[in-house]
Design a protein around this motif. Structure first.
Motif, short mmCIF file in Angstrom:
data_model
loop_
_atom_site.label_atom_id
_atom_site.label_comp_id
_atom_site.label_asym_id
_atom_site.label_seq_id
_atom_site.Cartn_x
_atom_site.Cartn_y
_atom_site.Cartn_z
N PHE B 262 12.92 24.57 -16.05
CA PHE B 262 14.15 24.36 -16.80
C PHE B 262 13.91 23.44 -18.00
CE2 PHE B 262 15.98 24.74 -12.32
CZ PHE B 262 16.31 26.08 -12.46
N PRO B 263 14.10 23.93 -19.22
CA PRO B 263 13.89 23.08 -20.41
C PRO B 263 14.80 21.85 -20.35
CG PRO B 263 14.24 25.37 -21.06
CD PRO B 263 14.54 25.28 -19.59
N GLY B 264 14.23 20.70 -20.55
CA GLY B 264 15.01 19.46 -20.52
C GLY B 264 15.06 18.86 -19.13
N SER B 265 14.82 19.66 -18.11
CA SER B 265 14.80 19.15 -16.73
C SER B 265 13.45 19.44 -16.07
CB SER B 265 15.93 19.78 -15.92
OG SER B 265 17.17 19.54 -16.53
N GLY B 266 12.44 19.61 -16.89
CA GLY B 266 11.10 19.85 -16.36
C GLY B 266 10.33 18.55 -16.19
N ILE B 267 9.00 18.67 -16.11
CA ILE B 267 8.17 17.47 -16.13
C ILE B 267 7.13 17.64 -17.24
CG2 ILE B 267 8.55 16.71 -13.76
CD1 ILE B 267 6.05 18.02 -12.85
N ALA B 268 6.81 16.52 -17.88
CA ALA B 268 5.88 16.54 -19.01
C ALA B 268 4.67 15.69 -18.66
CB ALA B 268 6.56 15.98 -20.26
N ALA B 269 3.56 15.95 -19.34
CA ALA B 269 2.35 15.20 -19.05
C ALA B 269 1.54 14.95 -20.31
CB ALA B 269 1.51 15.95 -18.02
N PHE B 270 0.68 13.95 -20.20
CA PHE B 270 -0.19 13.53 -21.30
C PHE B 270 -1.59 13.43 -20.74
CE2 PHE B 270 -2.04 9.72 -23.53
CZ PHE B 270 -2.11 10.26 -24.81
N ALA B 271 -2.52 14.16 -21.33
CA ALA B 271 -3.92 14.11 -20.87
C ALA B 271 -4.78 13.58 -22.00
CB ALA B 271 -4.39 15.50 -20.45
N ALA B 272 -5.72 12.72 -21.64
CA ALA B 272 -6.55 12.09 -22.68
C ALA B 272 -7.71 11.36 -22.03
CB ALA B 272 -5.70 11.13 -23.51
N SER B 273 -8.54 10.75 -22.87
CA SER B 273 -9.69 9.98 -22.39
C SER B 273 -9.22 8.72 -21.67
CB SER B 273 -10.56 9.58 -23.57
OG SER B 273 -9.88 8.59 -24.35
N GLU B 274 -10.16 8.08 -20.99
CA GLU B 274 -9.86 6.84 -20.28
C GLU B 274 -9.29 5.77 -21.23
OE1 GLU B 274 -13.18 6.01 -17.65
OE2 GLU B 274 -12.53 3.91 -17.58
N ALA B 275 -9.91 5.64 -22.41
CA ALA B 275 -9.45 4.61 -23.36
C ALA B 275 -8.04 4.93 -23.85
CB ALA B 275 -10.41 4.53 -24.54
N ASN B 276 -7.77 6.20 -24.13
CA ASN B 276 -6.44 6.57 -24.60
C ASN B 276 -5.39 6.41 -23.50
OD1 ASN B 276 -7.04 7.23 -27.28
ND2 ASN B 276 -7.66 9.31 -26.73
N LEU B 277 -5.75 6.74 -22.26
CA LEU B 277 -4.80 6.57 -21.15
C LEU B 277 -4.51 5.08 -20.94
CD1 LEU B 277 -5.80 9.14 -18.37
CD2 LEU B 277 -4.15 9.40 -20.22
#
Lengths: 428, 428
Positions: B262-277
């Motif tokens: 469901f747009p707006g009621s979903g889940i979002a994520a961010f993937a990146a390197s250790e330093a960026n996280l």
């Protein structure tokens, strides 16, 4: 019991021996208790479980304005959720926007926006040589964390039984245009539990800061979180009073259902003047297409209206009240008359504030920890974690069971006694 | 059909009369159709309704790590949700953080953080005299909106069938330390539907920008949004390739379930390197105590694993595929051979991109609107809403029903014809 300061060295030593014996016996039990954070207990969370049944695969998931809550849209929040949270915030529906799951996040974003984009067209705070915030102390560590993160200089203002020291607030903001805000928890304050007097709210409503982009960050986290049915604090509604004073742009009001339903899975809101809402919407338009409307709908279907929320909060109070009383009675019974500490007896909220003898808070928290009781870190209630007197300790009675709480309180009072005795014995 | 440019004035006039008659007949129907936004249709949303039954008042709401999802905590997201979204993102679980309901919000916050606090200890962008971003065009209007909001100068880079023009990208970033980022939709790109070639991804992985705080904003919005079972685009995973190149800090990867559940009621994520996280966590620690874990749990219980998501996406494809084909077949049937427009035939994603004759896009959108069809505003696929050739139009076929789509496509092609005829007739 007579005050420690009037005892002879021998009496103090006898008191110490007795306390040490009890402390060691409790320590030997290897308990693991937590009075550190304002987390609802399992029993409190269970009260909201019915919310999980409000939407199912057969539900009509359309909101009042005819929009399918499962799809994109409605940046301001669905009408019925705005109305519910407006009632909770005591403001008109048009003055409120529904955000995501947490008001802390809204506060962070609001400071972030002021840093990078400025407030209502004024210079972004991030471009100023310095930005300062007033911080009533003791206060909420996560407020201070936000301003510290953004490099904002924090100035302590004493929190009196009537609210922040308004003489000091008025004098400071009138003379320093770099002071851009103040953190406030006006009702059942974190951690002292006091509520601002009418005079304090009115003086805030009429505040005349040197900075045109000064804002009062009014975190109404405990607005409906009473412990008693028949003895509740009532405070004036700031936005209404600020409007009367022609000063409505000075208020940013935050509220959420974190300690009403499920922390982290609730709904948060921001109430403010037309100009401030327009400013917030300018960023929101780029930040989101709309927050979680299904969760908004779930909350509205569960509570129906403000009466539903009030009934729910009575059930919360029935669980919390005995816990608060267990702690304050334990403090009174064990520490009453010793003159080695004072504490608040809040009529609502989530915390009891304890003031130990100067220089004793850190040692008391360490002592309690040694016997298995985690308290909020001493100093946490002050900006930069620095309590100048090393005296204030925040007690959070909500999470442990009543039995755990009794044991935790006993360990805490013994820690207070032993650290205080140490202090007196070094000088006698 | 022969190309318009080869027709005589008389032939063009005859074509115009025929088109005008059909257009007026359709206009008279008073239709109200919308091909403007990438919104899932009701039938698509219905596919996820079962998610509303995954948690009810009797459910165990504890996550794998033993934490009650109804309470505060777990800033990084619950382990099972991290694993699911990591699988979806083709990265290891440790490289991903779960955020709130929308990846757009995560992207906005990421730029906001860079503006006020800087990237990994570098100077905050807001303190620099100027910040620039590369914008492959045509592209996603909401990406461009974020950078425009923060006053970041946007530089157009042509989007080729293999991805952004990498010669230009490499040359620009190598020589200008004020260029801090690039917006990318690497798979089933918005709006052209193209997917980046292996060479493009590898050149991104090995990019050597002058700015140490340059980041690739890799919005994997349509990573699993195939239209066909047997003909799918596959792209190299950028973070993996960047790691191999010793260049892992260059990638910010965004993903969400907006067009999965469901747009707006979903889940979002961010993937990146250790330093960026670590950099992201430094802000997250102050911004939130934890995102909506109940919604994370709901998603995991509904899908179980990546196979569950793949099966679900096949059902989505079965609904979307005929819509895409209805549009592309309509375009082919009515415009094929006329040489007044070209269009993409994507194998996934949410959009078809149409390029009209230069100077015709705005007029075509207006003409379609006049007959009741709302298209994305012409120019929206370019920074500042300015398409230098006034040629590109984004077609979003997902939301209307198949019947509506047939009518909308007919109105659109007639609008293309009439506006193109007008152009030729003024010069003949």
């Amino acid at each position: 019991m007579k005050p420690y300061k009037e005892m002879t060295r021998e009496e103090l030593l006898a008191e110490k021996a007795a306390g040490e014996a009890r402390y060691q016996a409790l320590k030997a039990k290897g308990l693991k208790l937590d009075m550190s954070r304002g987390k609802p207990s399992k029993a409190q969370l269970d009260l909201s479980n019915g919310m999980m049944d409000c939407l199912n695969s057969d539900s009509d998931m359309t909101c009042e304005s005819g929009v399918d809550c499962r799809n994109y849209g409605i940046m301001d929040g669905i009408p019925e959720a705005r109305r519910l949270l407006a009632d909770m915030s005591e403001v008109p529906e048009k003055d409120i926007l529904i955000y995501g799951n947490s008001s802390l996040n809204v506060m962070f974003d609001t400071v972030a926006r002021a840093m990078s984009m400025g407030v209502c067209g004024h210079t972004p705070w991030g471009l100023l040589e310095k930005v300062k915030f007033l911080c009533p102390v003791p206060g909420y560590d996560r407020h201070f964390g936000i301003t510290e993160f953004f490099g904002i200089e924090m100035i302590n203002v004493p929190l009196l039984p009537t609210g922040p020291d308004m003489d000091m607030v008025e004098q400071l903001v009138a003379n320093d245009p770099l002071i851009k805000g103040i953190w406030c928890v006006p009702k059942y304050s974190n951690p002292t539990g006091i509520s601002y007097s009418d005079e304090t709210v009115l003086r805030f409503a009429h505040l005349k800061p040197a900075a045109p982009d000064f804002r009062i960050f009014w975190d109404n986290a405990y607005s409906i979180h009473h412990l008693y049915d028949d003895d509740q604090d009532v405070i004036l509604e700031l936005l209404t009073e600020a409007k009367k004073a022609g000063n409505e742009d000075i208020v940013y009001k935050f509220i959420s259902t974190s300690k009403v339903t499920f922390p982290g899975s609730g709904i948060a809101a921001f109430a403010a003047s037309e100009a401030n809402l327009a400013d917030a919407r300018r960023a929101l338009f780029y930040q989101t297409i709309g927050h979680d409307k299904l969760n908004q709908l779930r909350h509205v279907r569960f509570f129906k209206d403000m009466d539903g929320i009030r009934e729910h909060m009575k059930k919360q109070a029935a669980i919390l009240r005995p816990k608060f009383e267990a702690v304050t009675e334990g403090l009174e019974r064990e520490l009453g008359g010793l003159e080695i500490g004072s504490w608040t007896k809040p009529k609502g909220g989530y915390f009891i504030s304890f003031d130990a003898l100067d220089g004793c808070a850190k040692k008391i928290v360490a002592k309690a920890k040694e016997a298995g009781v985690t308290m909020t870190g001493a100093g946490a209630t002050y900006p930069y974690g620095k309590d100048p007197k090393d005296s204030n300790i925040r007690i959070a009675p909500s999470f442990p069971t009543p039995e755990e709480l009794t044991a935790a309180t006993e360990i805490f009072v013994l820690s207070v006694k032993l650290v205080s005795l140490e202090k007196y014995l070094t000088v006698k």
